[in-house]
Each structure stands twice: as C-alpha cells, then as structure tokens.
Design a protein around this motif. Structure first.
Motif, PDB file in Angstrom:
ATOM      1  N   PHE A   1     -15.427  70.969 -52.704  1.00 23.14           N
ATOM      2  CA  PHE A   1     -15.839  72.346 -52.896  1.00 23.14           C
ATOM      3  C   PHE A   1     -15.775  72.747 -54.377  1.00 23.14           C
ATOM      4  CE2 PHE A   1     -13.452  72.059 -48.845  1.00 23.14           C
ATOM      5  CZ  PHE A   1     -14.555  72.062 -48.003  1.00 23.14           C
ATOM      6  N   PRO A   2     -16.608  72.129 -55.233  1.00 23.73           N
ATOM      7  CA  PRO A   2     -16.476  72.373 -56.663  1.00 23.73           C
ATOM      8  C   PRO A   2     -16.728  73.811 -57.051  1.00 23.73           C
ATOM      9  CG  PRO A   2     -18.524  71.203 -56.169  1.00 23.73           C
ATOM     10  CD  PRO A   2     -17.711  71.211 -54.920  1.00 23.73           C
ATOM     11  N   GLU A   3     -17.642  74.505 -56.389  1.00 26.72           N
ATOM     12  CA  GLU A   3     -17.967  75.874 -56.806  1.00 26.72           C
ATOM     13  C   GLU A   3     -16.758  76.784 -56.654  1.00 26.72           C
ATOM     14  OE1 GLU A   3     -20.310  78.382 -58.655  1.00 26.72           O
ATOM     15  OE2 GLU A   3     -21.167  76.517 -57.936  1.00 26.72           O
ATOM     16  N   ARG A   4     -16.083  76.717 -55.510  1.00 27.94           N
ATOM     17  CA  ARG A   4     -14.916  77.571 -55.283  1.00 27.94           C
ATOM     18  C   ARG A   4     -13.743  77.144 -56.159  1.00 27.94           C
ATOM     19  NH1 ARG A   4     -13.422  77.691 -49.206  1.00 27.94           N
ATOM     20  NH2 ARG A   4     -11.673  78.812 -50.122  1.00 27.94           N
ATOM     21  N   ASN A   5     -13.526  75.814 -56.219  1.00 25.08           N
ATOM     22  CA  ASN A   5     -12.386  75.351 -56.996  1.00 25.08           C
ATOM     23  C   ASN A   5     -12.552  75.621 -58.471  1.00 25.08           C
ATOM     24  OD1 ASN A   5     -10.900  74.455 -54.869  1.00 25.08           O
ATOM     25  ND2 ASN A   5     -11.684  72.380 -54.922  1.00 25.08           N
TER      26      ASN A   5
ATOM     27  N   ALA B   1     -19.315  70.413 -64.756  1.00 27.86           N
ATOM     28  CA  ALA B   1     -20.356  71.307 -65.263  1.00 27.86           C
ATOM     29  C   ALA B   1     -20.202  72.702 -64.666  1.00 27.86           C
ATOM     30  CB  ALA B   1     -21.725  70.731 -64.927  1.00 27.86           C
ATOM     31  N   THR B   2     -19.896  72.740 -63.368  1.00 28.16           N
ATOM     32  CA  THR B   2     -19.693  74.032 -62.719  1.00 28.16           C
ATOM     33  C   THR B   2     -18.500  74.763 -63.313  1.00 28.16           C
ATOM     34  OG1 THR B   2     -20.599  73.149 -60.658  1.00 28.16           O
ATOM     35  CG2 THR B   2     -19.311  75.164 -60.497  1.00 28.16           C
ATOM     36  N   LEU B   3     -17.433  74.009 -63.563  1.00 25.24           N
ATOM     37  CA  LEU B   3     -16.236  74.602 -64.154  1.00 25.24           C
ATOM     38  C   LEU B   3     -16.535  75.185 -65.524  1.00 25.24           C
ATOM     39  CD1 LEU B   3     -13.209  75.147 -64.128  1.00 25.24           C
ATOM     40  CD2 LEU B   3     -12.863  72.809 -64.955  1.00 25.24           C
ATOM     41  N   ARG B   4     -17.295  74.453 -66.336  1.00 28.21           N
ATOM     42  CA  ARG B   4     -17.631  74.945 -67.672  1.00 28.21           C
ATOM     43  C   ARG B   4     -18.472  76.217 -67.596  1.00 28.21           C
ATOM     44  NH1 ARG B   4     -18.066  69.407 -68.577  1.00 28.21           N
ATOM     45  NH2 ARG B   4     -20.310  69.446 -68.179  1.00 28.21           N
ATOM     46  N   LYS B   5     -19.421  76.240 -66.669  1.00 22.80           N
ATOM     47  CA  LYS B   5     -20.257  77.429 -66.520  1.00 22.80           C
ATOM     48  C   LYS B   5     -19.428  78.641 -66.117  1.00 22.80           C
ATOM     49  CE  LYS B   5     -24.525  75.005 -65.234  1.00 22.80           C
ATOM     50  NZ  LYS B   5     -25.492  74.755 -64.125  1.00 22.80           N
ATOM     51  N   ILE B   6     -18.506  78.430 -65.173  1.00 23.49           N
ATOM     52  CA  ILE B   6     -17.698  79.561 -64.703  1.00 23.49           C
ATOM     53  C   ILE B   6     -16.720  79.999 -65.782  1.00 23.49           C
ATOM     54  CG2 ILE B   6     -15.954  80.228 -62.998  1.00 23.49           C
ATOM     55  CD1 ILE B   6     -17.451  78.547 -60.967  1.00 23.49           C
ATOM     56  N   LEU B   7     -16.160  79.038 -66.523  1.00 21.12           N
ATOM     57  CA  LEU B   7     -15.287  79.407 -67.634  1.00 21.12           C
ATOM     58  C   LEU B   7     -16.053  80.212 -68.678  1.00 21.12           C
ATOM     59  CD1 LEU B   7     -13.162  76.166 -68.162  1.00 21.12           C
ATOM     60  CD2 LEU B   7     -12.312  78.423 -67.486  1.00 21.12           C
ATOM     61  N   TYR B   8     -17.293  79.812 -68.930  1.00 24.18           N
ATOM     62  CA  TYR B   8     -18.111  80.549 -69.904  1.00 24.18           C
ATOM     63  C   TYR B   8     -18.373  81.960 -69.394  1.00 24.18           C
ATOM     64  CZ  TYR B   8     -22.111  81.933 -72.720  1.00 24.18           C
ATOM     65  OH  TYR B   8     -22.961  82.632 -73.538  1.00 24.18           O
ATOM     66  N   ARG B   9     -18.714  82.059 -68.091  1.00 22.24           N
ATOM     67  CA  ARG B   9     -18.974  83.384 -67.521  1.00 22.24           C
ATOM     68  C   ARG B   9     -17.714  84.242 -67.547  1.00 22.24           C
ATOM     69  NH1 ARG B   9     -21.264  81.704 -63.248  1.00 22.24           N
ATOM     70  NH2 ARG B   9     -19.617  81.946 -61.702  1.00 22.24           N
ATOM     71  N   ARG B  10     -16.565  83.622 -67.255  1.00 20.98           N
ATOM     72  CA  ARG B  10     -15.311  84.372 -67.294  1.00 20.98           C
ATOM     73  C   ARG B  10     -14.995  84.828 -68.715  1.00 20.98           C
ATOM     74  NH1 ARG B  10     -11.954  83.708 -62.778  1.00 20.98           N
ATOM     75  NH2 ARG B  10     -13.337  83.858 -60.988  1.00 20.98           N
ATOM     76  N   SER B  11     -15.332  83.990 -69.712  1.00 20.77           N
ATOM     77  CA  SER B  11     -15.057  84.384 -71.098  1.00 20.77           C
ATOM     78  C   SER B  11     -15.907  85.588 -71.483  1.00 20.77           C
ATOM     79  CB  SER B  11     -15.337  83.217 -72.051  1.00 20.77           C
ATOM     80  OG  SER B  11     -16.720  82.937 -72.144  1.00 20.77           O
ATOM     81  N   ILE B  12     -17.151  85.632 -70.990  1.00 24.30           N
ATOM     82  CA  ILE B  12     -18.009  86.797 -71.244  1.00 24.30           C
ATOM     83  C   ILE B  12     -17.417  88.034 -70.572  1.00 24.30           C
ATOM     84  CG2 ILE B  12     -20.290  87.794 -70.890  1.00 24.30           C
ATOM     85  CD1 ILE B  12     -20.204  85.565 -72.968  1.00 24.30           C
ATOM     86  N   GLU B  13     -16.951  87.867 -69.343  1.00 19.41           N
ATOM     87  CA  GLU B  13     -16.349  88.990 -68.623  1.00 19.41           C
ATOM     88  C   GLU B  13     -15.081  89.467 -69.331  1.00 19.41           C
ATOM     89  OE1 GLU B  13     -15.693  87.463 -64.737  1.00 19.41           O
ATOM     90  OE2 GLU B  13     -17.807  87.504 -64.159  1.00 19.41           O
TER      91      GLU B  13
ATOM     92  N   ILE C   1     -10.673  57.440 -60.975  1.00 24.08           N
ATOM     93  CA  ILE C   1      -9.389  58.143 -61.121  1.00 24.08           C
ATOM     94  C   ILE C   1      -9.304  58.816 -62.485  1.00 24.08           C
ATOM     95  CG2 ILE C   1      -6.895  57.821 -61.290  1.00 24.08           C
ATOM     96  CD1 ILE C   1      -7.171  55.564 -59.214  1.00 24.08           C
ATOM     97  N   PHE C   2      -9.706  58.104 -63.526  1.00 19.53           N
ATOM     98  CA  PHE C   2      -9.644  58.692 -64.863  1.00 19.53           C
ATOM     99  C   PHE C   2     -10.722  59.749 -65.070  1.00 19.53           C
ATOM    100  CE2 PHE C   2      -6.734  55.314 -65.757  1.00 19.53           C
ATOM    101  CZ  PHE C   2      -5.928  55.830 -66.763  1.00 19.53           C
ATOM    102  N   ALA C   3     -11.846  59.629 -64.375  1.00 21.87           N
ATOM    103  CA  ALA C   3     -12.874  60.678 -64.455  1.00 21.87           C
ATOM    104  C   ALA C   3     -12.320  61.996 -63.933  1.00 21.87           C
ATOM    105  CB  ALA C   3     -14.105  60.269 -63.657  1.00 21.87           C
ATOM    106  N   PHE C   4     -11.547  61.911 -62.852  1.00 23.44           N
ATOM    107  CA  PHE C   4     -10.895  63.125 -62.358  1.00 23.44           C
ATOM    108  C   PHE C   4      -9.864  63.641 -63.358  1.00 23.44           C
ATOM    109  CE2 PHE C   4      -6.934  64.684 -60.494  1.00 23.44           C
ATOM    110  CZ  PHE C   4      -7.373  65.906 -59.994  1.00 23.44           C
ATOM    111  N   GLY C   5      -9.099  62.705 -63.924  1.00 24.49           N
ATOM    112  CA  GLY C   5      -8.038  63.107 -64.843  1.00 24.49           C
ATOM    113  C   GLY C   5      -8.556  63.875 -66.040  1.00 24.49           C
ATOM    114  N   THR C   6      -9.752  63.532 -66.523  1.00 23.92           N
ATOM    115  CA  THR C   6     -10.280  64.218 -67.702  1.00 23.92           C
ATOM    116  C   THR C   6     -10.528  65.703 -67.441  1.00 23.92           C
ATOM    117  OG1 THR C   6     -12.552  63.597 -67.085  1.00 23.92           O
ATOM    118  CG2 THR C   6     -11.371  62.126 -68.594  1.00 23.92           C
ATOM    119  N   LEU C   7     -10.666  66.088 -66.180  1.00 29.58           N
ATOM    120  CA  LEU C   7     -10.872  67.501 -65.856  1.00 29.58           C
ATOM    121  C   LEU C   7      -9.585  68.300 -65.992  1.00 29.58           C
ATOM    122  CD1 LEU C   7     -13.082  67.179 -62.648  1.00 29.58           C
ATOM    123  CD2 LEU C   7     -13.847  67.679 -64.975  1.00 29.58           C
TER     124      LEU C   7
END
Length: 385
Positions: free
Chosen positions: A8-12, A201-213, A134-140
């Motif tokens: 569930f990447p969008e919610r998480n 990518a979803t996380l970055r978009k939401i972080l960007y939107r949150r930074s605008i908010e 495993i390391f791909a997850f870790g980078t997040l």
C-alpha cells in the motif's frame, strides 16, 4: 525471495511523510499510525517470503533441493518477521528515531539469506538476488551512516561466502522446470524492486506536497501572528514594528509621515448597554470601514482596547487631518442601528506629523496628547499637535 518491502505505497507514503514532519514527542495518533504502517510492512514481508518459498518449492519438486528447504525458509522468514512484529506491538521501536529498526531488520533478513546461501548453495544465486531487494528497501529508510554500516555487514557476509569457502554457488537451469523457477527468482526480485521504486516516487511526491502545505501553513501562522484576532487589523506588536520602519523610511527619503491615534467615543458605554458581543461587532465593523477607505500604502492596527493607530506614509499634516476628518464622517454616518436601535458610534483622533527629533515613543506621545485634546473638546472630532 524475501524482502522488507511494504505494501500500500500510497497510504504508507502519506503516513511516512507525516511522520517525517512530526516532532520527536509523537502524539498518540501518530504512534497509532506508525503501528498501522509497520503492520502493513510486515504483511508485505510475509507475502514476499511466501513467494520465495513457492519458487524454492519448484526447485524441490524437480529434485534440486530437499523438500524441507522451502518450509524452513518460510518458517525462518516468519520467525524473523514475528520477532519484529512483537517488538512493534510492544512499542519498542517508538523510543528510537528510526522506529522501523531498519538496520536490525535488514541485518536479520540479510543473515537469513546468507544462511540459506551457505546451506543450499545449489540455488545460491536466488538468495543473492534478494540482497539487492533488501537494500533497495533500506534506502527508503536508512541514513547515510546506517547505509554504510549495513553495507559493511553485507561485505563481511559475502566475503565469508566467497572467500572463506569454496561452495559451488549456482542457479540450476538444466530442466525446463528449473529454468522456469530460475526465471521466477529474477522476475519476482525485479517486480518487487519496481514496486519499491514506485513507493519511493510516491513518497517523494507526497513529501513535496506536504512541504508546500507546510509553507502555506507557516505563512498563515505568520499572518495570524501579525493580526488582531477580533478586528483583522495589525496587532500592537506588528503596528509598532511598522511604525519604526515608516519613521526610518521617512527620514531616509525626506518625505513626510503622519500618524493618527483613533479612539471610539464612549465605547465602554456601548459594552455596558449592549453587551460585549455587540461591542465586538462594533469594533469589527469600524475596522472594516477604515480598511475600505484608506490607501493600500496606509497601515492600520489595533493599539489597545478601542484605540487604533493609523500610519499615513508620505502624508503631511493638512492631508492627514483631511483624511481623518473624512473617516470620522464616514463612521458617524454609518447605520449603527442594525446592532441596536438608536445606537450611534463616533470617533475622535489625534493627528501628528513626524518631527526631526521624534522617536517612536515621542511620536506616539504627541498623538496621544492630540487625541486627549479631541476628547476634551467634546469628542467626534480631529485634533492635531
């Protein structure tokens, strides 16, 4: 095979963005959101281990490995996930900045892969491929120091496998079933890596939107910090800061500057006779009226109680007096009976212009003196000093 990827990447991502912007003293709702997010992650891990065990089952069916390997692999994954789930439900990770315990999770999953690599080298490439996942997850989740630490641990583990042993690490492709199982190993790893990429990518978009908010909210907070809550005019702190700025600007540009200290006549009687709610509405209506009839360059703020300060940059004494007399007439002519039959509201003002030796304090003292003179002369009038 196995991964620490979450579902569930969008919610998480939304929750992760929210947590990234939360203070260390997490609120109860944030803690509950963290638990919910970690549960989703553990569900994703169980699904990933189940897929990996299914691939191993194909190898076992073809006779490449023992039939017990898929079961042991799946149970080992469940035991690892279960350990972190218990810690999560107990709130153990919430005391740390990284409440996912990312380094420990990556180390545990990586150790499991290396253990099965040593135990079942015949299909060792399948376990090695999972290390990338495993390391791909870790980078997040990891910081740079955490990444260096886990990379070092992985290097030690791989050195043990490749340099301290002569195990024939392979990937069976002799039969059609083996080739299909080997293909599935890479297909599943690639698919889950792609999933993690979308998650990031979803996380970055939401972080960007949150930074605008957050920027908009911060701007709004700044505005509220400068405004009087009741009237919407500048509060005393802000209008005094603007007064200092206007005095400095007037002296630098050699232009006149005038101020007016305005008082609503007999305002206490309005509060006593009609109640404070009506008094508040009178103040609001007065402020709106002034705003609607002054220039954009003028600054209007609540000085205290029913007293207001009006800054008139670039205005000499005569022009300032005319402006205030016009405003006095507008206020007096309003139909105040809408608040209470027979109500009448007037204002008095003291108008002064800046002198060479004036400070903000002496400037205001002269305005206050002029206001006192206007009241002494009978109110509903403008006085200068």
């Amino acid at each position: 095979m196995s991964t620490a990827a979450t579902s569930f990447p969008e919610r998480n991502a939304a929750e992760a963005a929210d947590l990234a912007l939360t203070t260390a003293a997490a609120a109860p709702e944030v803690l509950a959101r963290r638990i919910r997010q970690r549960r989703q992650m553990y569900v994703g891990q169980v699904a990933s281990y189940s897929l990996g065990a299914s691939v191993l089952l194909l190898y076992a069916y073809d006779g490449v490995i023992s039939m017990g390997v898929p079961s042991l692999f799946w149970l080992g994954g469940l035991l690892t996930i279960g350990t972190f789930t218990v810690l999560s439900e107990a709130g153990f990770g919430d005391r740390f900045e990284d409440h996912y315990l990312t380094v420990f999770q990556i180390s545990a999953h990586m150790s499991l892969q290396l253990l099965f690599l040593l135990a079942v080298p015949t299909v060792g490439v399948a376990f090695l491929a999972v290390l990338f996942l495993i390391f791909a997850f870790g980078t997040l989740r990891m910081t740079s120091s955490q990444a260096m630490l886990t990379w070092g641990l992985a290097t030690c583990g791989l050195a043990l496998v490749f340099l301290a042993s002569d195990l024939p690490i392979g990937l069976p492709v002799t039969t059609q079933l083996q080739r299909a199982a080997s293909m599935l190993c890479f297909v599943l790893v690639i698919g889950q890596c792609a999933f993690l990429g979308l998650f990031g990518a979803t996380l970055r978009k939401i972080l960007y939107r949150r930074s605008i908010e957050l920027k908009a909210a911060y701007q709004r907070i700044e505005e509220l910090a400068e405004l009087d809550e009741l009237t919407g005019s500048y509060n005393r702190r802000c209008i005094m800061r603007l007064l200092d700025a206007e005095i400095e600007k007037s002296r630098q540009t050699s232009t006149p500057c005038a101020i007016a200290l305005i008082d609503l006549d007999w305002f206490k009687r309005i509060n006593d006779a009609h109640g404070h709610p009506v008094g508040d509405e009178v103040l609001r209506t007065f402020a709106i009226t002034i705003f609607a009839n002054i220039r954009p360059a003028d600054c209007f703020g609540r000085y205290g109680g029913e007293e207001f300060l009006l800054l008139l940059p670039g205005t000499d004494g005569d022009a300032a007096s005319r402006t205030l007399d016009r405003l006095r007439g507008i206020v007096a002519d309003l139909d105040w009976s809408a608040f209470s039959p027979g109500m009448r509201v007037t204002i008095s003002a003291g108008v002064v212009t800046l002198r060479d030796n004036d400070t903000a304090d002496t400037f205001l003292v002269r305005a206050d003196s002029a206001l006192y003179s206007a009241k002494a002369q009978g109110r509903n009038r403008i006085a200068t000093s």
